[in-house]
Motif scaffolding. Sequence first.
Motif, PDB file in Angstrom:
ATOM      1  N   VAL A  40       1.594   2.341  -6.154  1.00  0.00           N
ATOM      2  CA  VAL A  40       1.341   1.730  -7.460  1.00  0.00           C
ATOM      3  C   VAL A  40       2.670   1.244  -8.022  1.00  0.00           C
ATOM      4  N   LYS A  58       4.642   5.988  -6.536  1.00  0.00           N
ATOM      5  CA  LYS A  58       4.330   5.436  -7.848  1.00  0.00           C
ATOM      6  C   LYS A  58       5.611   5.008  -8.541  1.00  0.00           C
ATOM      7  N   GLN A  60       6.568   3.636 -12.102  1.00  0.00           N
ATOM      8  CA  GLN A  60       5.993   3.438 -13.427  1.00  0.00           C
ATOM      9  C   GLN A  60       6.585   2.194 -14.098  1.00  0.00           C
TER      10      GLN A  60
END
Length: 205
Positions: A40, A58, A60
Amino acid sequence: MGVRISDTADVDPRAFLGEGTSVWHLAQVREGAVLGTGCVVGRGAYVGPGVSLGNNCKLQNYALVYEPAVLEDGVFVGPAAVLTNDEFPRAVNPDGSLKTGADWEAVGVTLRQGSSVGARAVCIAPVTVGRWATVAAGAVVTRDVPDFALVAGVPARWLRWVGRAGVPLEDEGGGHWRCPSSGETYVETDGGLALERDHDAEETP
């Protein structure tokens, strides 16, 4: 599952994105970057040329990952965290001329399996953050971080041990530690920490 790329993201066609990876609004993934499966990339995040991400990483929102960083499987990079790549940063050479790519050598940050870098933390290349270690929010990492260590501050210093669940470990004495969340046990030797089963396997002839 496929790959999901927001209409406002900028993903170079020479980048590779694994199955199930998502790149959200205004993020940029540069040429030659390799992202594994299930990653992500949050809004406004940046992944530099040739950066390597393992599976299930991930990044952010607004995380900046500069080349040639290497992130192993299961790595977390918090909002607005920065992985640098210039050990001696200057915009110009001593003669005042603008530096080009030929005037400096990029060095990368390495984040080992399962490690986490908190919001607005900065990792100064070429440091390595060990397996399942945690860098606290706002920390500045200037030297390597051991496996399972929690570091915080400017510059970042060791505070305690954490387990794979990210929870601080409980001291059971005699160099043995236990995770109150998972029940996993760890053993401390020579200033480092390992899962007890991994340590036992190393000791078996």
